[in-house]
Design an enzyme around this catalytic site. Structure first.
Site, mmCIF file in Angstrom:
data_model
loop_
_atom_site.group_PDB
_atom_site.id
_atom_site.type_symbol
_atom_site.label_atom_id
_atom_site.label_comp_id
_atom_site.label_asym_id
_atom_site.label_seq_id
_atom_site.Cartn_x
_atom_site.Cartn_y
_atom_site.Cartn_z
ATOM 1 N N ASP A 1 -20.990 42.634 14.457
ATOM 2 C CA ASP A 1 -20.729 43.991 14.009
ATOM 3 C C ASP A 1 -22.082 44.665 13.743
ATOM 4 O O ASP A 1 -23.146 44.041 13.829
ATOM 5 C CB ASP A 1 -19.844 43.979 12.755
ATOM 6 C CG ASP A 1 -18.962 45.228 12.659
ATOM 7 O OD1 ASP A 1 -19.376 46.299 13.159
ATOM 8 O OD2 ASP A 1 -17.870 45.144 12.084
ATOM 9 N N GLU B 1 -13.744 52.700 6.780
ATOM 10 C CA GLU B 1 -14.366 51.485 6.273
ATOM 11 C C GLU B 1 -14.539 51.507 4.753
ATOM 12 O O GLU B 1 -13.639 51.921 4.026
ATOM 13 C CB GLU B 1 -15.670 51.215 7.024
ATOM 14 C CG GLU B 1 -15.427 51.028 8.525
ATOM 15 C CD GLU B 1 -16.621 50.487 9.267
ATOM 16 O OE1 GLU B 1 -17.118 49.403 8.903
ATOM 17 O OE2 GLU B 1 -17.063 51.141 10.236
#
Length: 623
Positions: A319, A513
Site C-alpha cells: 500500500d 480511510e
C-alpha cells in the site's frame, strides 16, 4: 640512453598504446552490436506466444541487470515522476493516488499521458512495458465524467452478484478507455466495527457475502482465466485487498491492530482463497498489524500463508508508502518488507531513495538476489498474462466509441442505486409516493453529487458540490413526478407547511480511510436542526440517509414516517426516485447490522447477545 633514443622509445610506446585503444574500441563496438542483436532476439522471444509465460519470463529475467530488476519493483506516482523517469530508472509501474490528476482532467488527457509513459518504457534497453494502476473503487472515480457506482456497502445490500459483475465490466471498460491497466479493487475486508472509516468499502459483515460479491466483481473486471480476453482488451487487472483482516482492527481504527488467533483470522482469509481461485493476480498488503506485527513486515502472513499455503503466484503489492511503517529506520524498513515477500512497492514520492536503498542492501548481501528474482518474476508474469508485451498501448478506438460515462453505463449504475436502497421504516405504507403530490424536499445533501458519492470521488476524500456530471436526488424526483406535482426545495427545511409530504435528505460528510474513523456515529447538529425544522409542520416525513455505514438514529426514527438507508449511491440519484415513487420496488437488505447505540458497537449477527435496532439482512419490501 640519449634523448634521441628516448624519444624513439616513447614514440613507439604511444603508437602501440593507440593501436591497443583502437582494437579495444573496435571490440567494444562489436560487442555493442552483438548485444543489440541479442536484445532484438530477446524481444522476439518475449513476444513468442508459442512459448509458455514461464519460459518467456525466465528468458527475460536472465538478461536483466540489478538496476533493471529493482526498477521493476518500483511504482512511482504520477505527480512525482515524469515519463523520462521510466527510461532513466527502469520503473516498472506508475499510479495516481486519489485526487492526483492530469490537466485537464479528461479521459482524453489521461490516455495521452499514459501513452507517453508507455513510449518511454518501450525505449529502454529491454522495452519492458509499465503497468499503470488506479483506485477505481466505485467506477473510474478519479476521472471527471466517469460513471460513479454505489460504494460497496450499498452493493452488498443488493445481494445481486450478476449486477456486481456487470459493474465490474463497466468499470473495466472505463478504466481501459483511459489507458490504465490495473485497478486496486475489490476490497475483501469484512467490516466488523462501524467506527472504521473504510466500512463502506466492504460489501458487508459476513464472509459469505464478501466472498460472493468480490468474486463477481473480479470476474467482471478481469474476466475468468479461461476467457480469451482475460485481463486484456476491455478487461483489466484486479486486486484483492487488503491482506488480511483490515476490517477487524480493535476499535475500528484504520491501520490499527488486529487481535485475533490464527484460527479466528481464518474467517478473514477465506474470501482470498475464493478470489485467488477466481483468477486474482495481484494482492495488496494491509497497513494493519496482526497481534502487533505490521503485515508489510510479516514473512509468515505474506510468504508462508499467502504465497505458500494459498499457492498465490501473482504479484504482491504494497500500500501507499506502507513499508515505512515497518521499522523507524528506512533501510531496515525496506529490508524487512522485501524479505517478508512484498514484490512491487508503491513508493509515490521517495522512489529514488527506495531504489538506492534496495540496491545497497542487495550489494551488501542483506537481501539475497533470489528474493529480487522472485519478485521480478511475479511482476513480469502478470504483465505477460495481461499481454502487455504484445499490446502495450491502449486501444484508442474505445475513446472514439464514446462509452466513457455513457447513458448505457449510467443505466447500470441507476439499477444498482435502486436495488441498494434499504427501506427500514414505512409507517402506514406511505411509500411508494404518488407522482401527483405536492412535495417538499429538504436538505443541502438532496441536491449534491459530492455528498451522495462520498469519498474516493474525483478527490481522495471526496468533497461536497456537483464535482462531476450526474443526477442528484432532487433532480431525480423532478424528472419522475407528473406535471401536476409541485416540487419545493429548501436547504434548511423552512417552508414545508402545506405540502403533502416532506422528503428530508441527511447524511455524513464525504471522507476516506482514517479520516472517516469516528467514535461517535450520531447525526450531525446540522442534520438534527433540519429534521426538527421539518418535524414542526406535522406533515408526513420520509427521511433518506446518505452514509457509508449505519448511524445511530434510535431516538430520531420515532418521528419519521419512512426511513431509507441510501448509503452512498454515486452519480445516478434518479435511482432513488425510481423506488420512492414505485416505478421499481424496494428490494435492498442490510449488509451491516444497524445498532441501537454506540455501546453495542462492535455488533455482529453471530453474537450471542444480538439485539440490534435492525438485524443484518433486514429490509422492507414494496410491490
Amino acid at each position: 640512453m640519449n634523448k634521441k633514443n628516448l624519444l624513439y622509445v616513447l614514440s613507439g610506446f604511444i603508437i602501440i598504446l593507440l593501436i591497443g585503444i583502437i582494437i579495444v574500441y573496435d571490440d567494444e563496438e562489436q560487442e555493442r552490436d552483438n548485444g543489440e542483436l541479442a536484445e532484438s532476439d530477446t524481444r522476439e522471444t518475449e513476444l513468442d506466444t508459442s512459448l509458455s509465460v514461464e519460459e518467456r519470463v525466465e528468458n527475460l529475467l536472465s538478461r536483466m541487470t540489478l538496476e533493471e530488476k529493482i526498477g521493476q519493483m518500483v511504482q512511482g506516482e504520477i505527480t512525482t515522476t515524469r515519463p523520462k523517469d521510466v527510461k532513466d530508472y527502469y520503473l516498472g509501474s506508475i499510479l495516481n493516488g486519489g485526487g492526483s490528476t492530469v490537466s485537464p482532467n479528461t479521459p482524453e488527457k489521461w490516455l495521452e499521458t499514459i501513452i507517453e509513459y508507455q513510449n518511454m518504457a518501450g525505449s529502454t534497453r529491454l522495452g519492458i512495458p509499465i503497468i499503470y494502476g488506479i483506485d477505481a473503487v466505485h467506477g473510474n472515480n478519479n476521472v471527471y465524467g466517469a460513471t460513479i457506482f454505489p460504494h460497496n456497502i450499498g452493493l452488498g445490500a443488493t445481494r445481486d452478484k450478476e449486477l456486481v459483475k456487470r459493474i465490474g465490466e463497466v468499470t473495466a471498460m472505463e478504466v481501459s478507455t483511459t489507458g490504465m491497466h490495473w485497478n486496486f479493487a475489490p476490497v475483501l475486508a469484512i467490516p466488523q466495527d462501524e467506527r472504521w472509516g473504510r466500512t463502506y468499502e466492504g460489501y458487508g459483515e459476513s464472509k459469505e457475502l464478501v466472498t460472493e460479491l468480490s468474486v463477481a466483481y473480479l470476474e467482471g473486471i478481469q474476466g475468468v482465466p479461461s476467457d480469451k480476453d482475460f485481463m486484456h482488451g476491455t478487461k483489466i487487472i484486479g486486486t484483492a485487498k487488503h491482506w488480511v483482516g483490515d476490517g477487524a482492527t480493535t476499535g475500528g481504527i484504520d491501520q490499527g491492530n488486529i487481535i485475533l488467533t490464527e484460527e479466528e483470522l481464518q474467517y478473514h482469509i477465506e474470501p482470498y482463497i475464493s478470489a485467488i481461485e477466481a483468477g486474482a493476480r495481484t494482492v495488496m498488503v494491509s497497513y494493519t498489524s496482526w497481534n502487533g506485527l505490521k503485515t508489510h513486515g510479516d514473512h509468515y502472513l505474506v510468504t508462508e500463508v499467502l504465497k505458500g499455503d494459498l499457492g498465490f503466484d501473482g504479484l504482491v503489492v504494497s500500500d501507499w508508502n506502507a513499508h515505512e511503517q515497518v521499522h523507524p529506520e528506512y533501510e531496515e524498513a525496506v529490508k524487512q518488507s522485501v524479505l517478508a515477500g512484498v514484490d512491487l512497492f508503491m513508493v509515490p514520492d521517495s522512489w529514488k531513495e527506495f531504489i538506492d536503498t534496495l540496491t545497497a542492501l542487495v550489494e551488501a548481501d542483506e537481501v539475497p538476489i533470489s528474493r529480487i528474482d522472485d519478485a521480478v518474476t511475479r511482476i513480469l508474469r502478470v504483465k505477460m498474462e495481461a499481454r502487455l508485451f504484445e499490446e502495450p498501448f491502449p486501444d484508442e478506438t474505445l475513446m472514439e466509441e464514446g462509452t466513457f460515462g455513457s447513458e448505457e453505463h449510467r443505466e447500470v449504475a441507476r439499477e444498482a442505486v435502486r436495488k441498494s436502497q434499504v427501506l427500514l421504516k414505512n409507517e402506514g405504507d406511505i411509500l411508494p409516493l404518488s407522482k401527483d403530490m405536492d412535495i417538499f424536499v429538504a436538505g443541502i445533501k438532496g441536491d449534491d453529487i459530492g455528498y451522495q458519492s462520498g469519498g474516493w470521488t474525483i478527490d481522495w476524500q471526496g468533497s461536497p458540490g456537483n464535482i462531476t456530471p450526474g443526477t442528484t436526488i432532487l433532480e431525480g424526483i423532478k424528472n419522475i413526478v407528473s406535471d401536476d406535482s409541485i416540487i419545493t426545495y429548501s436547504e434548511d427545511g423552512v417552508g414545508a407547511e402545506g405540502h403533502d409530504v416532506a422528503i428530508v435528505v441527511i447524511g455524513e460528510e464525504p471522507y476516506a480511510e482514517m479520516f472517516g474513523d469516528a467514535d461517535d456515529l450520531k447525526l450531525s447538529e446540522e442534520d438534527m436542526r433540519l429534521l426538527q425544522t421539518v418535524q414542526q409542520t406535522d406533515i408526513p416525513m420520509v427521511v433518506i440517509l446518505l452514509s457509508g455505514r449505519p448511524l445511530i438514529i434510535t431516538d430520531e426514527i420515532e418521528h419519521w414516517d419512512a426511513f431509507i438507508a441510501s448509503w452512498l449511491p454515486g452519480t445516478e440519484g434518479h435511482g432513488v426516485a425510481d423506488v420512492l415513487f414505485g416505478d421499481y420496488p424496494f428490494s435492498g437488505e442490510l449488509s451491516m447490522t444497524w445498532p441501537k447505540s454506540m455501546e453495542q458497537i462492535p455488533i455482529h449477527f453471530e453474537d450471542d447477545d444480538y439485539d440490534p435496532l435492525f438485524p443484518y439482512g433486514f429490509g422492507l419490501k414494496t410491490d
